[in-house]
Design an enzyme around this catalytic site. Sequence first.
Site, mmCIF file in Angstrom:
data_model
loop_
_atom_site.group_PDB
_atom_site.id
_atom_site.type_symbol
_atom_site.label_atom_id
_atom_site.label_comp_id
_atom_site.label_asym_id
_atom_site.label_seq_id
_atom_site.Cartn_x
_atom_site.Cartn_y
_atom_site.Cartn_z
ATOM 1 N N ARG A 210 0.820 -1.212 0.000
ATOM 2 C CA ARG A 210 0.000 0.000 0.000
ATOM 3 C C ARG A 210 0.858 1.267 0.000
ATOM 4 N NH1 ARG A 210 -4.855 -2.114 3.841
ATOM 5 N NH2 ARG A 210 -6.298 -2.589 2.153
ATOM 6 N N LYS B 80 -18.504 -15.691 3.434
ATOM 7 C CA LYS B 80 -19.954 -15.567 3.583
ATOM 8 C C LYS B 80 -20.657 -15.106 2.314
ATOM 9 C CE LYS B 80 -20.053 -12.840 7.036
ATOM 10 N NZ LYS B 80 -20.322 -11.904 8.058
ATOM 11 N N GLY C 75 -9.850 -8.112 0.333
ATOM 12 C CA GLY C 75 -8.619 -8.064 1.110
ATOM 13 C C GLY C 75 -7.886 -9.394 1.157
ATOM 14 N N GLY D 125 -13.136 -4.046 1.179
ATOM 15 C CA GLY D 125 -14.559 -3.721 1.176
ATOM 16 C C GLY D 125 -14.915 -2.670 0.136
HETATM 17 P P1 ADP Z 1 -12.032 -11.409 0.568
HETATM 18 O O1 ADP Z 1 -11.400 -10.681 1.732
HETATM 19 O O2 ADP Z 1 -11.073 -11.670 -0.550
HETATM 20 O O3 ADP Z 1 -13.299 -10.719 0.112
HETATM 21 P P2 ADP Z 1 -13.459 -13.210 2.310
HETATM 22 O O4 ADP Z 1 -13.167 -12.301 3.456
HETATM 23 O O5 ADP Z 1 -14.854 -13.291 1.827
HETATM 24 O O6 ADP Z 1 -12.480 -12.868 1.081
HETATM 25 O O7 ADP Z 1 -13.057 -14.704 2.684
HETATM 26 C C1 ADP Z 1 -11.783 -15.083 3.069
HETATM 27 C C2 ADP Z 1 -11.812 -16.180 4.079
HETATM 28 O O8 ADP Z 1 -12.588 -17.278 3.628
HETATM 29 C C3 ADP Z 1 -10.433 -16.732 4.361
HETATM 30 O O9 ADP Z 1 -10.117 -16.443 5.694
HETATM 31 C C4 ADP Z 1 -10.563 -18.234 4.116
HETATM 32 O O10 ADP Z 1 -9.893 -19.015 5.085
HETATM 33 C C5 ADP Z 1 -12.055 -18.435 4.209
HETATM 34 N N1 ADP Z 1 -12.493 -19.658 3.521
HETATM 35 C C6 ADP Z 1 -12.426 -19.937 2.216
HETATM 36 N N2 ADP Z 1 -12.896 -21.165 1.963
HETATM 37 C C7 ADP Z 1 -13.264 -21.699 3.160
HETATM 38 C C8 ADP Z 1 -13.838 -22.940 3.568
HETATM 39 N N3 ADP Z 1 -14.125 -23.897 2.684
HETATM 40 N N4 ADP Z 1 -14.112 -23.108 4.889
HETATM 41 C C9 ADP Z 1 -13.834 -22.122 5.778
HETATM 42 N N5 ADP Z 1 -13.298 -20.948 5.456
HETATM 43 C C10 ADP Z 1 -13.012 -20.726 4.156
HETATM 44 MG MG MG Z 2 -11.881 -10.661 3.818
#
Ligand code: ADP
Ligand code: MG
Length: 388
Positions: free
Chosen positions: A36, A197, A346, A369
Amino acid sequence: MSKKTIKDIDINNKTVLIRCDLNVPIKDGNIEDDNRIVKSLETIKYALKHAKHVIIMSHLGRIKNEEDKKKNSLKIVCDRLSDLLGEKVYFCTYDEDIKNVVQNNKIVMLENVRYFDLDGKKESNNDEELSKFYASLADVYINDAFGVSHRRAASTTGVSKYLESAVGFLVEEEINKLSILLNNPEKPFCIILGGAKVSDKIGIISNLIEKVDNIIIVGAMAFTFLKAKGMNVGKSLVDEENIEYSKNLLNKYSDKIILPVDVYVSDKIDSNDKVLKNINEIGNDDIAFDIGPKTIENIDNVLKQTKTVFLNGPAGAFEYDNFSYGTKEVLKSLKNSSAKVIIGGGDSASATIKFGYKNSFYHISTGGGASLEFLSGKDMPGFENIGE
Ligand code: ADP
Ligand code: MG
């Protein structure tokens, strides 16, 4: 969306206040990843070349008590910025006479703006007086903090009400590149959604579903969709509140949605063991933490045909080596495809960098976000006082 940039306003011989997002990960007193800071250099260097004085401000972490203040001083970031610029950046605390300090230095970094959150959340609640105080320090304001511009804060929305304002090069690039996905992405256009989620991704799905040719769902998200199809997902993470939503989406867009066909299961996330199972073989006590090779092959086949890809959310629990296979393989497929690849979120950005793909793609958004909200079609309050 297009916004006035630092090149569109006159900063010659002026004092320029730049809001950066220098919220870098720090562990045991060391900066883990200075991406960053590096990404902020272009705007800072441009300002140094043309302006009389440059003031940098940023947040770092969240400040809820005195202890947080000690942990989240920007001093360490200031030192790294000095190194990267090859020029001393004066670090200014709020006990000093800031105006005087600015007059006597070419470039100054203010302490963490969220220190003001200890006093009635003034920074994060976009306090009027604090906004005016920031504005009193400079002649022009530049917002280069894409990662926080989906929220209203004194150092983004507030200050820009009182000064001539524009965005910096980092924000310009984020807006231009992410806008490709909203406007006319070259087809076929595919989005890969993973991560934790479903609820975090509904905005993006709703805004992009009509535009995409395929939506590949991996990560924990996939188990909400598989459960919605009536399958046994064992003890895998499920977003119960969104099963209905997932069912409706599957009914309406079954031809677009691609789900895992095999997974790695275990009984706990930090386990060193894993068992590969077909998707219809998941047992009641299994937890699926990653996708399997047949799923990867399906994804690879889609990506070979695709011209534009947006990836948000890792394919598995990539923080654990044992479950990082899917996330790595998806990144490898993306690299080998000829598609224009944009990565947002992130955790997705950190996985991309962690696994060595920092320079492999068209764009890795610096906004977690913020990139999701932008792609959901929401307004960006941080830019609302900046002209087109
Ligand atoms: P981003 O920050 O890229 O938007 P998210 O915050 O939605 O992504 O999700 C990231 C998290 O999802 C990671 O901490 C990862 O460990 C978790 N994750 C991915 N697949 C699984 C799974 N099958 N079971 C539990 N956690 C998972
Ligand atoms: Mg995340």
